[in-house]
Design a protein around this motif. Structure first.
Motif, PDB file in Angstrom:
ATOM      1  N   ARG A 104     -26.132  73.876  69.502  1.00  0.00           N
ATOM      2  CA  ARG A 104     -25.308  72.975  70.042  1.00  0.00           C
ATOM      3  C   ARG A 104     -26.222  71.682  70.100  1.00  0.00           C
ATOM      4  O   ARG A 104     -25.444  70.637  70.346  1.00  0.00           O
ATOM      5  N   ASP A 105     -27.237  71.487  70.052  1.00  0.00           N
ATOM      6  CA  ASP A 105     -28.060  70.197  70.036  1.00  0.00           C
ATOM      7  C   ASP A 105     -27.800  69.535  68.751  1.00  0.00           C
ATOM      8  O   ASP A 105     -27.670  68.090  68.850  1.00  0.00           O
ATOM      9  N   VAL A 106     -27.622  70.099  67.668  1.00  0.00           N
ATOM     10  CA  VAL A 106     -27.142  69.584  66.573  1.00  0.00           C
ATOM     11  C   VAL A 106     -25.824  69.152  66.457  1.00  0.00           C
ATOM     12  O   VAL A 106     -25.625  68.142  66.033  1.00  0.00           O
ATOM     13  N   GLN A 107     -24.842  69.832  67.097  1.00  0.00           N
ATOM     14  CA  GLN A 107     -23.605  69.429  67.375  1.00  0.00           C
ATOM     15  C   GLN A 107     -23.417  68.226  68.111  1.00  0.00           C
ATOM     16  O   GLN A 107     -22.586  67.388  67.727  1.00  0.00           O
ATOM     17  N   GLN A 108     -24.101  68.081  69.312  1.00  0.00           N
ATOM     18  CA  GLN A 108     -24.170  67.114  70.225  1.00  0.00           C
ATOM     19  C   GLN A 108     -24.564  65.908  69.729  1.00  0.00           C
ATOM     20  O   GLN A 108     -23.764  64.786  69.811  1.00  0.00           O
ATOM     21  N   LYS A 109     -25.423  65.990  68.626  1.00  0.00           N
ATOM     22  CA  LYS A 109     -26.030  64.824  67.998  1.00  0.00           C
ATOM     23  C   LYS A 109     -25.256  64.170  67.106  1.00  0.00           C
ATOM     24  O   LYS A 109     -24.788  62.863  67.193  1.00  0.00           O
ATOM     25  N   LEU A 110     -24.477  65.137  66.291  1.00  0.00           N
ATOM     26  CA  LEU A 110     -23.505  64.505  65.510  1.00  0.00           C
ATOM     27  C   LEU A 110     -22.169  64.046  66.014  1.00  0.00           C
ATOM     28  O   LEU A 110     -21.901  63.100  65.548  1.00  0.00           O
ATOM     29  N   PHE A 111     -21.837  64.640  67.013  1.00  0.00           N
ATOM     30  CA  PHE A 111     -20.580  64.203  67.840  1.00  0.00           C
ATOM     31  C   PHE A 111     -20.978  63.003  68.238  1.00  0.00           C
ATOM     32  O   PHE A 111     -20.137  61.920  68.150  1.00  0.00           O
ATOM     33  N   ARG A 112     -22.052  62.541  68.833  1.00  0.00           N
ATOM     34  CA  ARG A 112     -22.360  60.869  69.174  1.00  0.00           C
ATOM     35  C   ARG A 112     -22.274  60.273  68.028  1.00  0.00           C
ATOM     36  O   ARG A 112     -21.779  59.094  68.243  1.00  0.00           O
ATOM     37  N   ARG A 113     -22.927  60.594  67.317  1.00  0.00           N
ATOM     38  CA  ARG A 113     -23.060  59.773  65.987  1.00  0.00           C
ATOM     39  C   ARG A 113     -21.567  59.439  65.396  1.00  0.00           C
ATOM     40  O   ARG A 113     -21.228  58.255  64.999  1.00  0.00           O
ATOM     41  N   GLN A 114     -20.678  60.390  65.255  1.00  0.00           N
ATOM     42  CA  GLN A 114     -19.510  60.256  64.907  1.00  0.00           C
ATOM     43  C   GLN A 114     -18.682  59.478  65.468  1.00  0.00           C
ATOM     44  O   GLN A 114     -17.702  58.585  65.251  1.00  0.00           O
ATOM     45  N   ILE A 115     -18.590  59.372  66.888  1.00  0.00           N
ATOM     46  CA  ILE A 115     -17.941  58.537  67.982  1.00  0.00           C
ATOM     47  C   ILE A 115     -18.464  57.068  67.557  1.00  0.00           C
ATOM     48  O   ILE A 115     -17.677  56.032  67.590  1.00  0.00           O
ATOM     49  N   GLN A 116     -19.659  57.156  67.434  1.00  0.00           N
ATOM     50  CA  GLN A 116     -20.154  55.605  67.166  1.00  0.00           C
ATOM     51  C   GLN A 116     -19.638  55.085  65.874  1.00  0.00           C
ATOM     52  O   GLN A 116     -19.257  53.962  65.858  1.00  0.00           O
TER      53      GLN A 116
END
Length: 255
Positions: A104-116
């Motif tokens: 989950r922490d990997v997903q969340q980090k990538l999610f934030r990065r892709q929103i940016q």
């Protein structure tokens, strides 16, 4: 007349009859399709399709299920491809806690990065969320995703959650499940969400609508989704088709 806002015509399921599938969609009045690429293979295929077919557009990003395999090089590659004039959205991105493939922490980090990244390239976001709606909304709010807005793809949440998404400049997209007899939530959402904020999709080859449930889905079947929404809202099919196509062209920036 109809706009399928989320299709996976880049899937191997269509290797043998892709041209026929696209023709059937046109015969049913599907004027535009957005094909979604979510890893190296499907993104490459998406780019081929948007160059080959005038009425097909692309949406590219990295799927949360495979977040653990996404590299910096992949993200730079996606960012570069987003300069193509027929890439109209960034995704599908988000969170998926149903499958255990990526922490989950990997997903969340990538999610934030892709929103940016989506904000950087000024594209709306296509959201995938499964068993993770609370975290999905929190991250969208924290990253100010409303600046670019986007689409809650194949929305399965409650009316209350839909209203939260509408406040963040997101459209609600409904697919095959709205036609399922036991699918209470999508029907409630179809009834309550204003027509000017609704989109339709197939998510093909998955989630085929009734009476094709369990079979391979295809863009032609988006008509069944529109018909069901018309029944629920007690308006004409033509009104749903016109409004959802207009909405899609607005969010995707298509003239």
């Amino acid at each position: 007349m109809l706009f399928d806002t989320h299709a996976h015509l880049n899937a191997d399921d269509y290797n043998d009859d892709l041209a026929e599938v696209i023709n059937r969609a046109e015969e049913e009045g599907v004027s535009n399709i957005v094909v979604v690429g979510f890893d190296r293979k499907t993104i490459e295929k998406t780019m081929e399709l948007i160059d080959k077919y005038d009425h097909i557009y692309g949406c590219i990003g990295w799927h949360p299920v495979d977040a653990i395999g996404c590299t910096e090089e992949d993200l730079y590659w996606i960012e570069d491809l987003c300069t193509h004039p027929k890439i109209v959205a960034f995704g599908e991105i988000g969170l998926d806690y149903h499958w255990d493939k990526s922490p989950r922490d990997v997903q969340q980090k990538l999610f934030r990065r892709q929103i940016q990244l989506a904000k950087k390239v000024k594209l709306p976001i296509m959201i995938h969320t499964r068993d993770a709606i609370e975290d999905t909304i929190n991250i969208l709010q924290e990253e100010h995703a409303e600046e670019v807005g986007g689409i809650m793809h194949c929305f399965s949440g409650s009316v209350e959650t839909a209203k939260q998404c509408l406040k963040m400049n997101f459209y609600i997209s409904l697919g095959g499940p709205v036609t399922f007899k036991n699918a209470r939530k999508p029907k409630e959402v179809a009834k309550e969400v204003p027509l000017d904020r609704l989109l339709i999709e197939t998510d093909c080859p998955y989630l085929a609508p009734h009476p094709f449930r369990g079979k391979r889905n295809e863009p032609a079947y988006v008509k069944l989704v529109a018909e069901q929404i018309a029944n629920i809202k007690e308006i004409s099919f033509e009104e749903v088709a016109e409004a959802t196509t207009k909405n899609a062209k607005v969010i995707f920036g298509i003239e």
